[in-house]
Design a protein around this motif. Structure first.
Motif, PDB file in Angstrom:
ATOM      1  N   ASP A  31      13.315  50.206  12.510  1.00  0.00           N
ATOM      2  CA  ASP A  31      12.508  51.426  12.519  1.00  0.00           C
ATOM      3  C   ASP A  31      13.371  52.583  12.042  1.00  0.00           C
ATOM      4  O   ASP A  31      14.574  52.620  12.270  1.00  0.00           O
ATOM      5  CB  ASP A  31      11.956  51.719  13.922  1.00  0.00           C
ATOM      6  CG  ASP A  31      13.005  51.483  14.989  1.00  0.00           C
ATOM      7  OD1 ASP A  31      14.172  51.258  14.620  1.00  0.00           O
ATOM      8  OD2 ASP A  31      12.661  51.528  16.174  1.00  0.00           O
ATOM      9  N   HIS A  55      14.386  56.513  12.280  1.00  0.00           N
ATOM     10  CA  HIS A  55      14.278  57.525  13.330  1.00  0.00           C
ATOM     11  C   HIS A  55      14.340  58.932  12.741  1.00  0.00           C
ATOM     12  O   HIS A  55      14.440  59.113  11.529  1.00  0.00           O
ATOM     13  CB  HIS A  55      15.336  57.293  14.413  1.00  0.00           C
ATOM     14  CG  HIS A  55      16.745  57.273  13.908  1.00  0.00           C
ATOM     15  ND1 HIS A  55      17.357  58.382  13.400  1.00  0.00           N
ATOM     16  CD2 HIS A  55      17.644  56.263  13.808  1.00  0.00           C
ATOM     17  CE1 HIS A  55      18.584  58.077  13.037  1.00  0.00           C
ATOM     18  NE2 HIS A  55      18.776  56.800  13.255  1.00  0.00           N
ATOM     19  N   ASN A  69      13.883  42.993   8.766  1.00  0.00           N
ATOM     20  CA  ASN A  69      13.962  44.424   9.071  1.00  0.00           C
ATOM     21  C   ASN A  69      14.020  45.275   7.814  1.00  0.00           C
ATOM     22  O   ASN A  69      13.462  46.364   7.752  1.00  0.00           O
ATOM     23  CB  ASN A  69      15.189  44.728   9.921  1.00  0.00           C
ATOM     24  CG  ASN A  69      14.957  44.383  11.372  1.00  0.00           C
ATOM     25  OD1 ASN A  69      13.822  44.203  11.789  1.00  0.00           O
ATOM     26  ND2 ASN A  69      16.019  44.299  12.131  1.00  0.00           N
ATOM     27  N   SER A  82      11.517  48.219   7.047  1.00  0.00           N
ATOM     28  CA  SER A  82      12.033  49.583   6.857  1.00  0.00           C
ATOM     29  C   SER A  82      11.725  50.104   5.452  1.00  0.00           C
ATOM     30  O   SER A  82      11.430  51.280   5.270  1.00  0.00           O
ATOM     31  CB  SER A  82      13.544  49.626   7.079  1.00  0.00           C
ATOM     32  OG  SER A  82      13.846  49.274   8.406  1.00  0.00           O
ATOM     33  N   THR A 127       8.232  51.217   5.384  1.00  0.00           N
ATOM     34  CA  THR A 127       8.110  52.476   6.116  1.00  0.00           C
ATOM     35  C   THR A 127       8.572  53.635   5.251  1.00  0.00           C
ATOM     36  O   THR A 127       7.890  54.648   5.129  1.00  0.00           O
ATOM     37  CB  THR A 127       8.983  52.418   7.386  1.00  0.00           C
ATOM     38  OG1 THR A 127       8.652  51.244   8.100  1.00  0.00           O
ATOM     39  CG2 THR A 127       8.741  53.625   8.250  1.00  0.00           C
ATOM     40  N   SER A 169       9.125  59.184  17.287  1.00  0.00           N
ATOM     41  CA  SER A 169       9.119  58.438  16.035  1.00  0.00           C
ATOM     42  C   SER A 169       8.554  59.301  14.915  1.00  0.00           C
ATOM     43  O   SER A 169       7.484  59.890  15.053  1.00  0.00           O
ATOM     44  CB  SER A 169       8.273  57.188  16.181  1.00  0.00           C
ATOM     45  OG  SER A 169       7.880  56.752  14.897  1.00  0.00           O
ATOM     46  N   MET A 202       7.221  58.210  12.364  1.00  0.00           N
ATOM     47  CA  MET A 202       5.994  57.593  11.867  1.00  0.00           C
ATOM     48  C   MET A 202       4.771  58.062  12.657  1.00  0.00           C
ATOM     49  O   MET A 202       3.677  58.176  12.124  1.00  0.00           O
ATOM     50  CB  MET A 202       6.108  56.068  11.918  1.00  0.00           C
ATOM     51  CG  MET A 202       7.182  55.508  11.005  1.00  0.00           C
ATOM     52  SD  MET A 202       7.336  56.368   9.424  1.00  0.00           S
ATOM     53  CE  MET A 202       5.858  55.777   8.581  1.00  0.00           C
TER      54      MET A 202
END
Length: 834
Positions: A57, A59, A114, A118, A121, A604, A606
């Motif tokens: 994720d 940050h 991951n 990522s 994202t 977050s 997001m």
RNA sequence: GCGAAAGUGGCGGAAUUGGUAGACGCGCUGGACUUAGGAUCCAGUGGCCGAGAGGCCAUAGGGGUUCGAUUCCCCUCUUUCGCACCA
């Protein structure tokens, strides 16, 4: 067209539909290959943001980092630069192994998955990365060259093996890096107290570059002072002398000192518990037991215990003596744990009268104290001393050197040793060689084969990469690298003699991987070389590097070291990696605490993006504080930004027949009404301010300038359509680096078919940045008493006359005498009266 | 302990080279439009005195330089960051 209260009101229910718009433009940009790097740049700009550890994720820190980087990149695109704005993954490291242990996954699979998550994202954040340049340090096509670097360093004698004391956790059965030992000296995972162990480790000889790393800081005019200061202190250059004392056996025992002028005051020597010289001492039997016990105890103490600021020093007498070569005096040899084995020679000459630590130690153990320096024009008396006198002064009790002062004394005493051959001038650094061995699986293999006969032999460059085996049964640390338990990996033939030999089971510190990623981006698909010299010539150095301050003395030093090394090998024609460095501030929670999973206070990005959209989130982040300042997270800024964006969007969507206008044109005064001419001047002032503020990374005031302008725009009721379009289109360009999707949408609503990022950054009309009527402040004795409006070309005399004519001013100067008048053109006039 | 940076309204923050302290935004107060408003718009908003005009005070605290200081210098306090026995 008329802009009235009326038509604004009826759109009260409309607001900027960020979801569709952001998705739409992200898709189109990808289709258009908007961010594709020009392989043959005419006017290059290398914009580098620190790459990321793919934990799955992103940050707030990442979000801030990349938003700043994106603003720079997009602005430069609009200024006509060929921008290189790459991204990648710092993909080796511990969490992947832990995930492997915990979830029964392969580190590879965990990491690569991951990265996928990522990457997706980040694509939703709409950063202008050229994904064709992507690198991941854990892939063989990358770590092949991490290994290649190791081999080059080895060949130059800059990679070597040495026994080193390392942090060791008994419970986890593994070596810990310093940053994995917490403030209490305990393991970060199991909280067991960390002990020490001696292991053979690989080091990179960064100390060979200490002098250049220090001196070249002066070249880095685009780096923040605080980072340069930190690096300077970290390198810690100190000049002094190395003096050879002698044991009774005749064995030399060299020490480093910055104060040779105090050498006649040496009353004992202190040796670090780990120092190798201890083996050469012939310790009398009656002392042996105490000394051995002390050493054992000291070595097992944690770093924290040893460095605790209690001021308490302890040690043990060895029963041995050394001889001071200056006066032939016998001095006691002690073992003391306040001496560091890794600095200087691991032995210090102790001068209790003139060094505070030695003073405390001597007091505690009743060792003689001898005064050999007097303050200039004063004297010292042992009975009155409750601390050491550490300043420079006049040498006394020092035989032929008596009377010498300060640095001259240092010089002469050193010279004497050089003449006699028992000492020399010496420069020492606080910087240590870089320990790069890790007893772990998930890292770049160390490309060395250990042969009984030939010693350590590097793997031939043609055989790189040494690939990490994938058939690993378990990753649980057992005190040695998991690779050591895989015979198919370990057992190989020596490249030199062909005999049975074994691979080095360790892997490299991940900081090695991140020391050269900026070069791999230049030519990320090259299978034969880390990069081509031709590409390096095109793009190096990095024009703007953006990242967090936490890397000031780690990564940024290694990054410079590797660049210098490649320069020395002739691969680069620059010896510093980055011209400009920018450290963005941290994002903390509302209470000022660092956001972390364990505290459960993570916001977050997001989630924000989902609620407000990317552009509003970015603008709000920028608006909250200047980019280099830390932010204590709050969403107050979002309200204002959202209103502003909605207002902007509404203004454009209300327009009846939007169309592109000539943005190159400059207006003349007779082409606009007075009101509008004033607006035109304000527009140009705003363009100037936004350009300058964003150049300085001051995005908060950059946004404020736009808002301020829109407030002024709102005051004017009737605006000619063409001029109104002109204003809105320029404003759209100005906000584009910060709100790219929004700006692109407005741009297309206006009928442009090519991306706004292909348009030219607005320039201001130099004939329209000064208002015709300017406000002059009138002060009397420095206090504001009146303001007058004058034409911008009014003379000092005219202004003075007007000022003196003012009733308010008269009140303050009546029956007083004007001594002088200070006039600052265009700003103020100050009358000094008495 | 050493080194570096910072301290401005109720809050985030402006003031680029010494020149109107508080831009811009949040919040708050009052008003307009509204069935309603958490939407939008208008006005006000550092403190004290004053009906007002206006005045005084104010950039952590204290001194200084200057016609003029948030800005430069000295001292003190506080906070943050880095190093932390480096001989």
């Amino acid at each position: 067209m008329e802009k009235t209260q009326q038509n604004r009101k009826k759109t009260g229910d409309s607001f900027y539909p960020f979801r569709e718009i952001e998705a739409k433009w992200q898709e189109r940009w990808e289709e258009q290959k908007l961010y594709k790097t020009n392989p043959e740049p005419k006017k290059k700009f290398y914009n580098l943001v620190m790459f990321a550890y793919p934990s799955g994720d992103i940050h707030m820190g990442h979000f801030r980092n990349y938003s700043v980087g994106d603003a720079v990149a997009r602005r430069k695109m609009m200024e006509g630069y060929d921008v290189l704005h790459p991204f990648g993954w710092d993909a080796f490291g511990l969490p992947a192994e832990q995930a492997a242990i915990k979830r029964n996954l392969k580190p590879q699979d965990w990491t690569l998955n991951n990265i996928k998550v990522s990457r997706n994202t980040l694509k939703k954040v709409g950063i202008s990365f050229d994904w064709n340049r992507e690198v991941a340090t854990c892939l063989p096509d990358y770590y092949k060259f991490t290994e290649w670097f190791f081999v080059q360093l080895f060949k130059k004698g800059l990679a070597y093996q040495k026994e080193a004391t390392v942090n060791w956790c008994e419970t986890c059965n593994t070596v810990l890096a310093n940053e994995q030992v917490d403030a209490e000296g305990q393991c970060w995972r199991c909280h067991q107290t960390v002990t020490k162990r001696k292991l053979k480790q690989w080091f990179f000889k960064i100390t060979d570059y200490a002098e250049r790393l220090l001196n070249d800081l002066d070249k880095l005019t685009g780096w923040p002072e605080n980072v340069k200061t930190m690096q300077k202190n970290w390198i810690g250059r100190s000049v002094g002398a190395e003096i050879d004392f002698k044991l009774e056996s005749g064995e030399k025992i060299p020490i480093f000192t910055t104060r040779p002028d105090t050498i006649f005051g040496v009353t004992f020597m202190a040796i670090a518990p780990e120092a190798e010289i201890l083996d050469k001492l012939d310790i009398p039997n009656e002392y042996k037991k105490d000394v051995e016990e002390y050493i054992q105890k000291a070595i097992n103490k944690t770093e924290i215990e040893r460095t605790a600021e209690t001021g308490e020093k302890d040690g043990v007498f060895t029963g041995c003596y050394a001889v001071n070569p200056y006066n032939g005096e016998k001095v006691q040899l002690w073992v003391a744990d306040y001496v560091l084995a890794s600095y200087g020679t691991g032995v210090v000459m102790a001068v209790p009268a003139h060094d505070q630590r030695d003073f405390l130690f001597a007091k505690k153990y009743d060792i003689p104290i001898k005064i050999v320096i007097h303050p200039e024009g004063g004297s010292l008396n042992l009975d009155d001393m409750d601390e050491a006198y550490v300043e420079y002064g006049v040498m006394v009790n020092s035989g032929r050197f008596d009377g010498l002062v300060g640095s001259d004394a240092v010089e002469k005493v050193t010279q004497h040793a050089e003449n006699k051959g028992f000492g020399r001038k010496k420069v020492n650094y606080r910087l240590r060689d870089w320990l790069i061995s890790r007893q772990r699986y998930w890292g770049a293999p160390i490309p060395i084969i250990h042969c009984q006969k030939c010693g350590p032999v590097p793997v031939s460059e043609d055989d790189l990469p040494v690939k990490l085996p994938e058939n690993v049964e378990n990753y649980i640390p057992k005190g040695r690298s998991p690779l050591a338990d895989i015979p198919e990996y370990m057992n190989v033939k020596c490249p030199k003699c062909g005999e049975e030999a074994q691979r080095d089971p360790d892997t490299m510190d991940t900081f090695v991987c991140s020391s050269w990623y900026h070069m791999r981006y230049l030519d990320n698909k090259n299978p034969h070389q880390p990069f081509s010299r031709a590409d390096a010539e095109k793009w190096m150095p990095v024009d703007q590097y953006i990242g967090g301050i936490e890397h000031a003395t780690g990564h940024l030093l290694y990054f410079r070291f590797f660049t210098k090394f490649m320069y020395d090998l002739g691969w680069l024609n620059v010896d510093e990696p980055a011209l400009n460095l920018f450290n963005h501030g941290m994002v903390r929670d509302a209470e000022g605490q660092i956001m972390s999973k364990s505290l459960g206070n993570v916001v977050s990005p997001m989630e924000l993006i989902d609620r407000y959209g990317v552009d509003i989130s970015r603008l709000a982040m920028h608006f909250t504080a200047p980019a280099d300042k830390e932010i204590d997270w709050n969403e107050e800024a979002f309200v204002g930004i959202e209103r502003f964006i909605n207002r902007f969007y509404r203004m454009v969507t209300e327009i009846d027949n939007p169309e592109p206008v000539d943005l190159k044109r400059y207006f003349k005064k007779d082409q606009l009404s007075d009101n509008q001419w004033d607006l035109y001047i304000k527009l140009n002032q705003m363009i100037k301010k936004v350009s300058e503020d964003s150049d300085r990374m001051q995005f908060n005031t950059n946004i404020a300038a736009l808002m301020e302008y829109f407030n002024a725009l709102n005051q004017v009721k009737r605006i000619e359509p063409e001029f109104y379009h002109y204003i809105l289109q320029k404003s759209t360009q100005l906000i584009a680096p910060l709100a790219p999707h929004f700006a692109e949408e407005i741009w297309s609503l206006y009928g442009y078919t090519e991306s706004i990022f292909k348009s030219s950054w607005p320039s201001y009309d130099p004939d329209a940045v000064v208002s015709e009527q300017i406000n002059i402040v009138v002060q009397v004795n420095g206090k504001v008493r009146e303001q007058i409006m004058v034409s911008s070309d009014a003379s000092k005399d005219m202004i003075e006359t007007m000022a003196l004519d003012s009733e308010k001013v008269k009140k303050f100067i009546q029956d007083k005498k004007i001594i002088k008048t200070i006039y600052v053109p265009g700003k103020l006039i100050n009358m000094v009266v008495k």
